[in-house]
Scaffold this motif. Structure first.
Motif, short mmCIF file in Angstrom:
data_model
loop_
_atom_site.label_atom_id
_atom_site.label_comp_id
_atom_site.label_asym_id
_atom_site.label_seq_id
_atom_site.Cartn_x
_atom_site.Cartn_y
_atom_site.Cartn_z
N ASN A 52 0.99 -1.50 -0.12
CA ASN A 52 -0.04 0.14 -0.19
C ASN A 52 0.76 1.43 0.38
OD1 ASN A 52 -1.86 2.26 2.15
ND2 ASN A 52 -2.60 1.61 0.79
N GLY A 53 1.94 1.08 0.08
CA GLY A 53 2.83 2.16 -0.18
C GLY A 53 3.29 3.20 1.74
N SER A 54 2.11 2.24 2.52
CA SER A 54 2.66 3.33 3.92
C SER A 54 4.15 2.75 4.32
CB SER A 54 1.05 2.34 5.34
OG SER A 54 -0.47 3.11 4.46
N ILE A 55 4.77 1.66 4.06
CA ILE A 55 5.95 1.69 4.77
C ILE A 55 6.84 1.16 3.93
CG2 ILE A 55 5.79 0.88 7.29
CD1 ILE A 55 5.63 -2.19 6.22
N ASP B 271 10.04 7.13 4.96
CA ASP B 271 11.53 7.98 4.50
C ASP B 271 13.33 7.74 4.74
OD1 ASP B 271 11.74 7.56 7.46
OD2 ASP B 271 11.20 9.88 7.89
N GLY B 272 13.28 6.15 4.64
CA GLY B 272 14.02 5.46 4.73
C GLY B 272 14.79 5.40 6.04
#
Length: 239
Positions: free
Chosen positions: A32-35, A59-60
Motif C-alpha cells: 500500500n506504500g505505508s512502509i 523516509d528510509g
C-alpha cells in the motif's frame, strides 16, 4: 502441563502469529506504500534485545518492533494489555522489558483478540498446542511507540522509579494487585513460573496512544473503532 512447557507453547504460537502478521499486515502496508519494507527477525539474540520486526519507513529510517502477542488467550476478548515491570530469572528478580534500557525496542506491536477456528473443545494452552498457521482467522493490532507510552505514564506520576518501587513492595508483601489510576493497575502473579509483576493498561488508553490500530484478517485490514486511521485496506488496495 508444566510452566516450562507453557513457555515452549508461547514461543510456538508467537511464531505463528508473527508469520500471520508478516503476511497479512506488514506485507499489505508495504504494498500500500505505508512502509517501504520490513524484515522478520529470527535471530534469537536480536529477539532477546526486543526486536521481532525491523520496519523500513518511507523516509528510509528504520523502526525496531517488539511483538507482544496475547497467545494464552486465543478466542477470548481481553480489555487490557500487560507490560512487564519485573520477573524471576534463574532464581533472581530481574528488570522487566518495559523499562529495560538495554533493549532496542522502538515500538510495541500489540497483537490481541486473536481468533482461530474451533479445534474440538480445546481451550487455552491445549488449543495452542494443537494450533497451526491455517487455524488463525483474525488479530487486532496496536502500534504503540514505546517512548510515547513511557512519557504518558510519567505524566500521570507513574515514573520508572515509582512503578519499580511498587513492584518491589508487591513482591515483598505478596500483594496481588493494586489500582493506580483509572484504567491502569499493577498485578503480581506468583502462581506463574516467572512470577511477573505487570503494569496492566486498558486497551482504550492504548488505542489513544497508538499510531495505528487495525483488525487484520486474511483478506482485509479495518481500523479499530475510535481510532482515526486509514480507510479499510482490502488485499493491497485502499477501498
Amino acid at each position: 502441563m508444566t510452566n516450562t512447557s507453557y513457555r515452549t507453547l508461547d514461543n510456538k504460537s508467537e511464531r505463528i502469529v508473527s508469520s500471520f502478521l508478516a503476511n497479512h499486515y506488514y506485507s499489505v502496508l508495504k504494498a500500500n506504500g505505508s512502509i517501504a519494507g520490513f524484515e522478520t527477525i529470527t535471530d534469537p539474540a536480536l529477539q532477546r534485545r526486543g526486536v521481532d520486526f525491523i520496519v523500513t519507513n518511507t523516509d528510509g529510517t528504520k523502526t525496531n518492533v517488539d511483538l507482544k502477542a496475547a497467545v494464552a488467550y486465543i478466542n477470548e476478548s481481553l480489555p487490557t494489555q500487560a507490560f512487564e515491570l519485573s520477573s524471576l530469572f534463574g532464581g533472581k528478580v530481574v528488570q522487566g522489558w518495559l523499562f529495560n534500557n538495554r533493549l532496542e525496542t522502538d515500538r510495541y506491536l500489540i497483537a490481541t483478540n486473536i481468533t482461530g477456528r474451533p479445534i474440538g473443545d480445546k481451550v487455552k494452552y491445549d488449543y495452542v498446542d494443537a494450533m497451526q498457521y491455517s487455524d488463525l482467522r483474525s488479530i487486532d493490532v496496536f502500534e504503540v511507540p514505546r517512548q510515547r507510552l513511557i512519557c504518558y505514564l510519567d505524566s500521570l506520576g507513574l515514573t520508572r522509579d515509582v512503578l519499580e518501587g511498587y513492584s518491589r513492595t508487591m513482591r515483598e508483601h505478596n500483594i496481588l494487585d493494586k489500582d493506580l489510576t483509572d484504567g491502569i493497575k499493577i498485578k503480581f502473579s506468583p502462581h506463574l513460573a516467572e512470577r511477573p509483576v505487570n503494569l496492566v493498561i486498558r486497551k482504550s488508553i492504548l488505542l489513544k496512544l497508538a499510531d495505528s490500530a487495525y483488525t487484520v484478517t486474511r483478506t482485509s485490514m479495518r481500523p479499530l473503532a475510535n481510532k482515526n486511521g486509514k480507510e479499510q485496506i482490502n488485499g493491497h488496495q485502499n477501498s
